[in-house]
Design a protein around this motif. Sequence first.
Motif, PDB file in Angstrom:
ATOM      1  N   HIS A   1       0.851  -1.187   0.000  1.00 47.99           N
ATOM      2  CA  HIS A   1       0.000   0.000   0.000  1.00 47.99           C
ATOM      3  C   HIS A   1       0.890   1.240   0.000  1.00 47.99           C
ATOM      4  N   LEU A   2       0.811   2.049  -1.050  1.00 54.04           N
ATOM      5  CA  LEU A   2       1.535   3.320  -1.087  1.00 54.04           C
ATOM      6  C   LEU A   2       0.695   4.352  -0.349  1.00 54.04           C
ATOM      7  N   LEU A   3       1.342   5.132   0.520  1.00 54.90           N
ATOM      8  CA  LEU A   3       0.635   6.101   1.353  1.00 54.90           C
ATOM      9  C   LEU A   3       0.966   7.528   0.936  1.00 54.90           C
ATOM     10  N   ASP A   4       0.032   8.423   1.153  1.00 56.12           N
ATOM     11  CA  ASP A   4       0.316   9.845   1.056  1.00 56.12           C
ATOM     12  C   ASP A   4       1.171  10.209   2.268  1.00 56.12           C
ATOM     13  N   PRO A   5       2.401  10.696   2.057  1.00 58.91           N
ATOM     14  CA  PRO A   5       3.283  10.958   3.200  1.00 58.91           C
ATOM     15  C   PRO A   5       2.695  11.947   4.199  1.00 58.91           C
ATOM     16  N   ALA A   6       1.847  12.858   3.732  1.00 58.14           N
ATOM     17  CA  ALA A   6       1.304  13.893   4.613  1.00 58.14           C
ATOM     18  C   ALA A   6       0.128  13.387   5.438  1.00 58.14           C
ATOM     19  N   THR A   7      -0.760  12.593   4.817  1.00 57.05           N
ATOM     20  CA  THR A   7      -1.998  12.189   5.480  1.00 57.05           C
ATOM     21  C   THR A   7      -2.004  10.737   5.930  1.00 57.05           C
ATOM     22  N   GLY A   8      -1.120   9.911   5.374  1.00 55.27           N
ATOM     23  CA  GLY A   8      -1.127   8.487   5.673  1.00 55.27           C
ATOM     24  C   GLY A   8      -2.213   7.713   4.947  1.00 55.27           C
TER      25      GLY A   8
ATOM     26  N   ARG B   1      10.127  11.786   0.346  1.00 54.87           N
ATOM     27  CA  ARG B   1       9.653  10.780   1.294  1.00 54.87           C
ATOM     28  C   ARG B   1       8.731   9.804   0.577  1.00 54.87           C
ATOM     29  N   THR B   2       8.975   8.514   0.774  1.00 54.98           N
ATOM     30  CA  THR B   2       8.142   7.454   0.208  1.00 54.98           C
ATOM     31  C   THR B   2       7.605   6.616   1.355  1.00 54.98           C
ATOM     32  N   SER B   3       6.286   6.611   1.515  1.00 54.05           N
ATOM     33  CA  SER B   3       5.663   5.876   2.621  1.00 54.05           C
ATOM     34  C   SER B   3       4.838   4.719   2.077  1.00 54.05           C
ATOM     35  N   PHE B   4       4.964   3.547   2.711  1.00 55.18           N
ATOM     36  CA  PHE B   4       4.221   2.384   2.238  1.00 55.18           C
ATOM     37  C   PHE B   4       4.055   1.391   3.375  1.00 55.18           C
TER      38      PHE B   4
END
Length: 563
Positions: free
Chosen positions: A116-123, A149-152
């Motif tokens: 799951h790729l996330l929006d770094p700001a909102t999650g 930033r890459t959030s997942f």
Amino acid sequence: MQKKRSPQFFHYVAVFTLFTLLFLQACSAALQEKEPNDTNPQVIQIQTTELIELKSPIAFPDNAGKKNEGKVLGKVLEINGTLHSKKDKDCYAIESPNGHFQMELSAIKGINSAIHLLDPATGKVVKEIDDYRKSDQEFFPLSAIQKGRTSFCITQGRRDPHIDAGNVPYQIKFIYYALKLPEKFYIESEPNDTFASASPLEEGMVYLGFYAPAINWGNQDKENRFREEDWYRITMPADGEEKYFFLDVSPVPESDPVITIYNETGKEVMKFDNYQINQGESTPPIKIVPGGSYFIRLHSNVIKSLPYSFYTLRYKIQDSKLSQEAEPNNTMETANLLKDGQINAYLSHKEDVDFFAISVAKDSNYLSGWIHFPDSLRQSTIRLLRANQQVIFSQKASETGQNPFFFSGYRLEPGSYYLQILNENQRVDVKNPYQVSLTQKKFQSGLEQEPNDTQEQANSFTWHQKDFSIGPSYLSSLKDKDTYKITTEENKRARLRFTMVNETSEPLHISLTDKQGYVLKKVAAKGGGETSFTETIDGSGFVVIEPSKRADNANPYYIRISK
């Protein structure tokens, strides 16, 4: 004699080898997941000083725009983790310089896994990678890094109910690239799966994208549910001048690209699909609304993840030309204006329809013209319509026996008319246009008027004790038939001489009937010559002209009637 090595030399070699092995082990050692990371992601940093040369599975373009099989600067992060329960979710945040990344998740035995790729700001989850298969790898295609930033998160997928399988291990490979692409090259930025998240396109840029993953769980469109799509947005210049734009998508092995264009309200304007695997897709010229926006949806008809083979998307703008069709023109309301002269046009998908508007005035009420189709489009149908959609003529191009197809002899009342071209072929062709040519002039006595296939539609002429001629006239196809009603002065019996001047290359049949349609005389008129016969008619009769073996619709015939 070989020099003997001292014990001190071997000591230095051993120490150097040990440090080398420790260094390589440190460089290649996998990171370990750190719980708890279900909601607060484990942060991992990549520094510019850590970059090394990597052998990429993707052949990035070099400075000349050609595919380069060489190495690129980057860093590979290998992270080992476990999904220890059905509710477990492992989240990570990779902080790095701006660049590009891709991910590979190892197969997890007995489990359908997902990224799951996330929006770094909102999650918030903005992209879901899940191929809907157990014990299989997952691949996240190359994408631009947003704001460093890459959030997942790693979790169980959608296929099966989530299970408690114990500490199930996995490895996530995060590959960071510090790419130096050629000037004007740009890599798509995921997520760009929707109208709202469309990536901006600029003229002259070359965009690299991927038909990956195979399934897009965020796509809830009823007709295209779960289909992976890439969306792009074009904002047109507002200078007020009429212009065209073109789109071109390069081929990718095992793909069948489809381009769909929407206006800024989300309404589909046109679609382009040549239905060919391993080929690219191009559009014909598309008319621009100055200052408006267009949205481009690109997908492949082949449902398969292709994370290592990129397509290139290009678009360009050119000035308007009267000799070029402008899409969209698939309705009467969007028809291109057709004037005296020639225009090039394309049939860009199997359901494509092209409309051309013809304005008829008193001094331009006699129409003739021709349409030439490439061999790939010979099954097209041509229609001439009134504004109320009444069909004046309809003809399949392949049935004429000749190319180009000629139409001639249409005397029309002043008003609006439409030439309609329907694609009834099993293919499309955006490389080879068909040509339409139109001539308008004022009707004059003696000219043929279509349609005149039957006695009820016959062109009427009266013989006033003087010789007269009919023509030039044309037979447009093997099915065409020209009928003329000849009436004598005061409806008296008269013996008349009929002369056919046949300028076509084919023989024609000329028949004379009485007023009830009984054949009085029938002769064959050789191509390129004159044929005459004499017959008596009782007040009136009909002259009927028909082709024999094939129609030469490029050349006319004439009929002279004398005493």
